[in-house]
Design a protein around this motif. Structure first.
Motif, short mmCIF file in Angstrom:
data_model
loop_
_atom_site.label_atom_id
_atom_site.label_comp_id
_atom_site.label_asym_id
_atom_site.label_seq_id
_atom_site.Cartn_x
_atom_site.Cartn_y
_atom_site.Cartn_z
N ARG A 151 0.85 -1.19 0.00
CA ARG A 151 0.00 0.00 0.00
C ARG A 151 0.89 1.23 0.00
N PHE A 152 0.56 2.21 -0.87
CA PHE A 152 1.30 3.47 -0.96
C PHE A 152 0.50 4.58 -0.28
N TYR A 153 1.24 5.46 0.42
CA TYR A 153 0.63 6.57 1.15
C TYR A 153 1.21 7.90 0.66
N GLY A 154 0.38 8.92 0.64
CA GLY A 154 0.80 10.26 0.23
C GLY A 154 1.37 11.04 1.40
N GLN A 155 1.71 12.28 1.14
CA GLN A 155 2.30 13.15 2.15
C GLN A 155 1.37 13.36 3.34
N ASP A 156 0.06 13.34 3.08
CA ASP A 156 -0.91 13.55 4.16
C ASP A 156 -1.15 12.30 5.01
N GLY A 157 -0.49 11.19 4.68
CA GLY A 157 -0.63 9.96 5.44
C GLY A 157 -1.77 9.07 5.00
N ASN A 158 -2.55 9.51 4.02
CA ASN A 158 -3.65 8.71 3.51
C ASN A 158 -3.19 7.78 2.39
N ALA A 159 -3.74 6.57 2.39
CA ALA A 159 -3.44 5.61 1.32
C ALA A 159 -4.04 6.11 0.01
N PHE A 160 -3.28 5.97 -1.08
CA PHE A 160 -3.84 6.36 -2.38
C PHE A 160 -3.76 5.24 -3.41
N ALA A 161 -2.96 4.19 -3.15
CA ALA A 161 -2.85 3.12 -4.13
C ALA A 161 -2.44 1.82 -3.45
N THR A 162 -2.89 0.72 -4.03
CA THR A 162 -2.51 -0.61 -3.57
C THR A 162 -1.96 -1.40 -4.75
N MET A 163 -0.74 -1.93 -4.58
CA MET A 163 -0.10 -2.75 -5.62
C MET A 163 -0.37 -4.21 -5.34
N PHE A 164 -0.70 -4.94 -6.40
CA PHE A 164 -0.90 -6.38 -6.33
C PHE A 164 0.10 -7.02 -7.29
N CYS A 165 1.16 -7.59 -6.76
CA CYS A 165 2.18 -8.22 -7.60
C CYS A 165 1.96 -9.72 -7.61
N ASN A 166 1.02 -10.16 -8.44
CA ASN A 166 0.80 -11.59 -8.59
C ASN A 166 0.96 -11.98 -10.06
N SER A 167 1.16 -13.25 -10.31
CA SER A 167 1.48 -13.68 -11.67
C SER A 167 0.32 -13.52 -12.65
N GLU A 168 -0.92 -13.56 -12.16
CA GLU A 168 -2.06 -13.42 -13.06
C GLU A 168 -2.20 -12.02 -13.62
N SER A 169 -2.03 -11.02 -12.75
CA SER A 169 -2.27 -9.65 -13.19
C SER A 169 -1.54 -8.66 -12.28
N PRO A 170 -0.25 -8.40 -12.56
CA PRO A 170 0.46 -7.41 -11.74
C PRO A 170 -0.13 -6.01 -12.00
N GLN A 171 -0.69 -5.41 -10.96
CA GLN A 171 -1.43 -4.17 -11.15
C GLN A 171 -1.41 -3.31 -9.91
N VAL A 172 -1.86 -2.08 -10.08
CA VAL A 172 -2.04 -1.16 -8.97
C VAL A 172 -3.47 -0.61 -9.08
N MET A 173 -4.12 -0.51 -7.92
CA MET A 173 -5.46 0.06 -7.87
C MET A 173 -5.41 1.36 -7.08
N ILE A 174 -6.02 2.38 -7.64
CA ILE A 174 -6.13 3.66 -6.94
C ILE A 174 -7.24 3.52 -5.91
N VAL A 175 -6.93 3.87 -4.66
CA VAL A 175 -7.89 3.66 -3.56
C VAL A 175 -8.15 4.96 -2.78
N ASP A 176 -8.15 6.07 -3.49
CA ASP A 176 -8.34 7.37 -2.85
C ASP A 176 -9.62 8.00 -3.38
N SER A 177 -10.63 8.10 -2.53
CA SER A 177 -11.93 8.62 -2.98
C SER A 177 -11.86 10.10 -3.36
N ARG A 178 -10.78 10.79 -2.98
CA ARG A 178 -10.64 12.19 -3.39
C ARG A 178 -10.29 12.29 -4.88
N LEU A 179 -9.79 11.20 -5.45
CA LEU A 179 -9.49 11.15 -6.89
C LEU A 179 -10.68 10.51 -7.58
N THR A 180 -11.75 11.25 -7.68
CA THR A 180 -13.02 10.68 -8.14
C THR A 180 -12.94 10.05 -9.52
#
Length: 118
Positions: A39-68
């Motif tokens: 999980r990645f966090y911004g300067q304000d301490g809030n999470a903004f992204a989650t990385m999933f490094c698996n063989s099926e689909s290496p991806q990152v999901m944006i998880v910040d509701s402020r980025l509508t």
């Protein structure tokens, strides 16, 4: 002459549109959730992204509701190795470098960039 101006102006507009598709987010801290999830966090301490490094689909999901426009959307890494390297780079470089998650909203691609190391 007028046609050349229009062509140059259109080229400029297309280059702006192409650059607008890329967005970058500075990573200020990182937390390992599981061996394959980070999980990645911004300067304000809030999470903004989650990385999933698996063989099926290496991806990152944006998880910040402020980025509508991005919240809940996923972006793919080029390979599992690129995802794992990005996760390791973020964890190991945060204290001495600028770490950014860069996404491309057109191609749905993601990459972790490390720059400006001390």
């Amino acid at each position: 002459m007028r046609i050349q101006f229009v062509i140059v102006a259109l080229g400029f507009l297309f280059s702006l549109a192409g650059n607008a598709a890329q967005r970058s987010f500075a990573v200020f801290s990182s937390k390992q959730i599981t061996p394959k999830v980070e999980r990645f966090y911004g300067q304000d301490g809030n999470a903004f992204a989650t990385m999933f490094c698996n063989s099926e689909s290496p991806q990152v999901m944006i998880v910040d509701s402020r980025l509508t426009d991005l919240d809940g959307k996923t972006f793919l890494f080029g390979s599992l190795q690129a995802c794992e390297k990005g996760r390791a780079d973020a964890r190991n470089s945060l204290n001495k470098c600028l770490v950014e998650l860069v996404i491309d909203t057109t191609t749905q691609a993601a990459v972790v960039k490390v720059s400006r190391c001390k």
